[in-house]
Design a protein around this motif. Sequence first.
Motif, PDB file in Angstrom:
ATOM      1  N   ALA A  11      68.166  60.397  57.975  1.00  0.00           N
ATOM      2  CA  ALA A  11      69.286  61.021  57.259  1.00  0.00           C
ATOM      3  C   ALA A  11      68.793  62.110  56.309  1.00  0.00           C
ATOM      4  CB  ALA A  11      70.080  59.960  56.502  1.00  0.00           C
ATOM      5  N   ILE A  32      70.778  56.343  61.585  1.00  0.00           N
ATOM      6  CA  ILE A  32      69.986  55.281  60.947  1.00  0.00           C
ATOM      7  C   ILE A  32      68.882  55.918  60.108  1.00  0.00           C
ATOM      8  CG2 ILE A  32      70.480  53.417  62.600  1.00  0.00           C
ATOM      9  CD1 ILE A  32      67.669  53.995  63.829  1.00  0.00           C
ATOM     10  N   GLU A  33      68.586  55.276  59.003  1.00  0.00           N
ATOM     11  CA  GLU A  33      67.604  55.818  58.042  1.00  0.00           C
ATOM     12  C   GLU A  33      66.765  54.658  57.519  1.00  0.00           C
ATOM     13  OE1 GLU A  33      66.442  58.778  56.537  1.00  0.00           O
ATOM     14  OE2 GLU A  33      65.165  57.217  55.657  1.00  0.00           O
ATOM     15  N   LYS A  34      65.456  54.802  57.588  1.00  0.00           N
ATOM     16  CA  LYS A  34      64.617  53.660  57.183  1.00  0.00           C
ATOM     17  C   LYS A  34      64.515  53.484  55.669  1.00  0.00           C
ATOM     18  CE  LYS A  34      60.070  55.818  57.570  1.00  0.00           C
ATOM     19  NZ  LYS A  34      58.798  55.836  58.259  1.00  0.00           N
ATOM     20  N   GLY A  56      59.420  65.393  44.731  1.00  0.00           N
ATOM     21  CA  GLY A  56      58.839  66.677  44.361  1.00  0.00           C
ATOM     22  C   GLY A  56      59.899  67.754  44.147  1.00  0.00           C
ATOM     23  N   HIS A  61      65.681  78.467  48.433  1.00  0.00           N
ATOM     24  CA  HIS A  61      65.558  79.928  48.432  1.00  0.00           C
ATOM     25  C   HIS A  61      65.568  80.413  49.866  1.00  0.00           C
ATOM     26  CE1 HIS A  61      61.226  79.757  49.621  1.00  0.00           C
ATOM     27  NE2 HIS A  61      61.312  78.582  49.040  1.00  0.00           N
ATOM     28  N   PHE A 217      63.918  52.750  63.179  1.00  0.00           N
ATOM     29  CA  PHE A 217      64.097  52.958  64.617  1.00  0.00           C
ATOM     30  C   PHE A 217      63.115  52.121  65.430  1.00  0.00           C
ATOM     31  CE2 PHE A 217      62.601  55.477  68.315  1.00  0.00           C
ATOM     32  CZ  PHE A 217      63.772  55.554  69.049  1.00  0.00           C
ATOM     33  N   GLY A 235      61.802  61.646  62.853  1.00  0.00           N
ATOM     34  CA  GLY A 235      60.570  61.054  62.332  1.00  0.00           C
ATOM     35  C   GLY A 235      59.359  61.720  62.981  1.00  0.00           C
ATOM     36  N   TYR A 317      53.450  66.583  54.438  1.00  0.00           N
ATOM     37  CA  TYR A 317      53.187  67.911  55.014  1.00  0.00           C
ATOM     38  C   TYR A 317      52.445  67.813  56.330  1.00  0.00           C
ATOM     39  CZ  TYR A 317      53.886  69.448  50.171  1.00  0.00           C
ATOM     40  OH  TYR A 317      54.385  69.681  48.930  1.00  0.00           O
ATOM     41  N   ASN A 355      60.813  74.875  55.229  1.00  0.00           N
ATOM     42  CA  ASN A 355      61.571  74.777  53.990  1.00  0.00           C
ATOM     43  C   ASN A 355      62.996  74.364  54.318  1.00  0.00           C
ATOM     44  OD1 ASN A 355      59.680  75.397  51.987  1.00  0.00           O
ATOM     45  ND2 ASN A 355      59.788  77.575  52.500  1.00  0.00           N
TER      46      ASN A 355
HETATM   47  C1  LIG Z   1      56.855  67.840  47.791  1.00  0.00           C
HETATM   48  C2  LIG Z   1      57.771  68.719  48.591  1.00  0.00           C
HETATM   49  C3  LIG Z   1      58.335  69.822  47.988  1.00  0.00           C
HETATM   50  C4  LIG Z   1      59.189  70.651  48.721  1.00  0.00           C
HETATM   51  N1  LIG Z   1      59.739  71.716  48.083  1.00  0.00           N
HETATM   52  C5  LIG Z   1      60.602  72.509  48.751  1.00  0.00           C
HETATM   53  C6  LIG Z   1      61.221  73.622  48.098  1.00  0.00           C
HETATM   54  O1  LIG Z   1      61.003  73.877  46.916  1.00  0.00           O
HETATM   55  N2  LIG Z   1      62.058  74.399  48.827  1.00  0.00           N
HETATM   56  C7  LIG Z   1      62.338  74.151  50.148  1.00  0.00           C
HETATM   57  O2  LIG Z   1      63.131  74.882  50.753  1.00  0.00           O
HETATM   58  N3  LIG Z   1      61.778  73.089  50.787  1.00  0.00           N
HETATM   59  C8  LIG Z   1      60.919  72.270  50.126  1.00  0.00           C
HETATM   60  N4  LIG Z   1      60.359  71.184  50.763  1.00  0.00           N
HETATM   61  C9  LIG Z   1      60.700  70.952  52.186  1.00  0.00           C
HETATM   62  C10 LIG Z   1      61.949  70.088  52.393  1.00  0.00           C
HETATM   63  O3  LIG Z   1      61.756  68.838  51.789  1.00  0.00           O
HETATM   64  C11 LIG Z   1      62.156  69.942  53.903  1.00  0.00           C
HETATM   65  O4  LIG Z   1      62.401  71.197  54.497  1.00  0.00           O
HETATM   66  C12 LIG Z   1      63.323  69.045  54.323  1.00  0.00           C
HETATM   67  O5  LIG Z   1      63.435  67.907  53.518  1.00  0.00           O
HETATM   68  C13 LIG Z   1      63.095  68.613  55.761  1.00  0.00           C
HETATM   69  O6  LIG Z   1      64.172  67.841  56.226  1.00  0.00           O
HETATM   70  P1  LIG Z   1      63.947  66.890  57.489  1.00  0.00           P
HETATM   71  O7  LIG Z   1      65.276  66.318  57.801  1.00  0.00           O
HETATM   72  O8  LIG Z   1      63.237  67.619  58.557  1.00  0.00           O
HETATM   73  O9  LIG Z   1      62.910  65.792  57.006  1.00  0.00           O
HETATM   74  P2  LIG Z   1      63.004  64.582  55.968  1.00  0.00           P
HETATM   75  O10 LIG Z   1      63.663  64.985  54.714  1.00  0.00           O
HETATM   76  O11 LIG Z   1      61.620  64.037  55.885  1.00  0.00           O
HETATM   77  O12 LIG Z   1      63.947  63.531  56.694  1.00  0.00           O
HETATM   78  C14 LIG Z   1      63.504  62.720  57.743  1.00  0.00           C
HETATM   79  C15 LIG Z   1      64.098  61.343  57.519  1.00  0.00           C
HETATM   80  O13 LIG Z   1      63.809  60.521  58.637  1.00  0.00           O
HETATM   81  C16 LIG Z   1      63.544  59.220  58.167  1.00  0.00           C
HETATM   82  N5  LIG Z   1      62.774  58.519  59.193  1.00  0.00           N
HETATM   83  C17 LIG Z   1      61.530  58.810  59.634  1.00  0.00           C
HETATM   84  N6  LIG Z   1      61.138  57.918  60.552  1.00  0.00           N
HETATM   85  C18 LIG Z   1      62.159  57.038  60.704  1.00  0.00           C
HETATM   86  C19 LIG Z   1      62.329  55.875  61.497  1.00  0.00           C
HETATM   87  N7  LIG Z   1      61.354  55.435  62.301  1.00  0.00           N
HETATM   88  N8  LIG Z   1      63.492  55.196  61.405  1.00  0.00           N
HETATM   89  C20 LIG Z   1      64.478  55.616  60.570  1.00  0.00           C
HETATM   90  N9  LIG Z   1      64.352  56.705  59.783  1.00  0.00           N
HETATM   91  C21 LIG Z   1      63.207  57.412  59.852  1.00  0.00           C
HETATM   92  C22 LIG Z   1      62.749  59.458  56.891  1.00  0.00           C
HETATM   93  O14 LIG Z   1      62.773  58.319  56.054  1.00  0.00           O
HETATM   94  C23 LIG Z   1      63.485  60.651  56.303  1.00  0.00           C
HETATM   95  O15 LIG Z   1      64.508  60.263  55.421  1.00  0.00           O
HETATM   96  C24 LIG Z   1      59.476  70.371  50.080  1.00  0.00           C
HETATM   97  C25 LIG Z   1      58.893  69.252  50.684  1.00  0.00           C
HETATM   98  C26 LIG Z   1      58.050  68.424  49.948  1.00  0.00           C
HETATM   99  C27 LIG Z   1      57.441  67.232  50.622  1.00  0.00           C
END
Ligand SMILES: Cc1cc2nc3c(=O)[nH]c(=O)nc-3n(C[C@H](O)[C@H](O)[C@H](O)COP(=O)(O)OP(=O)(O)OC[C@H]3O[C@@H](n4cnc5c(N)ncnc54)[C@H](O)[C@@H]3O)c2cc1C
Length: 372
Positions: A11, A32-34, A56, A61, A217, A235, A317, A355
């Motif tokens: 999520a 679903i979200e772990k 963090g 932007h 998952f 994930g 990362y 980002n």
């Molecule tokens: C420290 C930090 C600082 C950042 N600063 C910036 C910023 O200033 N500006 C910016 O634009 N971006 C920033 N980012 C990037 C930003 O966080 C990401 O672009 C964005 O959160 C990515 O979204 P996502 O859905 O791909 O991943 P995520 O937010 O990681 O979401 C994936 C989700 O899947 C869930 N998941 C994983 N495996 C499973 C499983 N097996 N079963 C159920 N659930 C699962 C995880 O728990 C997680 O909630 C930063 C990232 C970090 C780590």
Amino acid sequence: MTQYDYLVVGAGLFGATFAYEAAQRGKRVKVIEKRDHLAGNIYTKEEFGIQVHQYGAHIFHTSNKEVWNYVQKFAEFNRYTNSPVANYNGKMYNLPFNMNTFSEMWGVRTPQEAIDKINEQRQEMAGKEPQNLEEQAISLIGRDIYEKLIKGYTEKQWGRKATELPAFIIRRLPVRLTYDNNYFNDDYQGIPKGGYTQIVEKMLASDLIDVETGVDFFDQKDQYLQEFPKVVFTGMIDQFFNYELGELEYRSLKFETETLDEGNHQGNAVVNYTDAETPYTRIIEHKHFEFGKGDEIKTVITREYPADWQRGDEPYYPVNNDKNNQLYQQYQNYAAEQAKNVIFGGRLGQYKYYNMDQVIAAALETVQQEFN
Ligand SMILES: Cc1cc2nc3c(=O)[nH]c(=O)nc-3n(C[C@H](O)[C@H](O)[C@H](O)COP(=O)(O)OP(=O)(O)OC[C@H]3O[C@@H](n4cnc5c(N)ncnc54)[C@H](O)[C@@H]3O)c2cc1C
């Protein structure tokens, strides 16, 4: 088979954007979200009237107008401009490297004086091909800035000496010859008033979307894959395939959050610690993301420590070097053969240093491919 059209795993911003768009098209979605909360790494939680960025500092932007307009549907943004400050052994410097920094470093006043000083410092490497990050940084900006503002911070971030890190990590260093502390060059920038979590909550609010948190998952992978016609997996792609082709590398972080009985601790949202001795890379003081809003006599700060990643740690990362990118490519090919009804998305599913704006754009592109 289930009543749902899609299972979205995760999520975070990718999963939520996909689920929202699918529901807009009349599809039924299970998410679903772990973790025990929504929003993935952009999760913010209110404490003492302060929006605390749990994973963090997150500053939105972008120069992508479409994405900027899109995200406004889910939150109102303030005019926050990221202007971090560096603390090097107690002396403060403005970032990114700009006329304020050069003036603080060398007492120069004009752009020409700054250029002359930088060129004088770069002479040290003149004619020599940089062999590592240290040499690369000195060849770009000279020793003073390298030693005080780059070396310690980078070594802490990567857990290795700058002389052992490859030069390509710093391809270029943005140098700004104006007195402008705005970290980003993008057209649009801000922080959602009231935090980021509301964005994902609103995206998932449809009657066509059901959400369950605290569900992994991998606890029922085979069953999910059998029951759901299509799965959107955000994930780790290598974990999805049980690391069959090998492990991708990630960097992790440890966060240490503390509430202090003072109204204003450091006077800025982000202060980087650029010396090698301080074990953390930065301290975030969350209330400054919303211009001091919240309890007048309390503040919440977070120290951020870079960490190696091992299985079981949070993979914050991806490490996008050639070796890992090739392995990711192999996983992608494998996925095309072995997991035809699974879409891999987001930072971990696509193994890309996205980002927030880029992850929304990537999710909208996936939506286009899926529904057009
Ligand atoms: C420290 C930090 C600082 C950042 N600063 C910036 C910023 O200033 N500006 C910016 O634009 N971006 C920033 N980012 C990037 C930003 O966080 C990401 O672009 C964005 O959160 C990515 O979204 P996502 O859905 O791909 O991943 P995520 O937010 O990681 O979401 C994936 C989700 O899947 C869930 N998941 C994983 N495996 C499973 C499983 N097996 N079963 C159920 N659930 C699962 C995880 O728990 C997680 O909630 C930063 C990232 C970090 C780590």
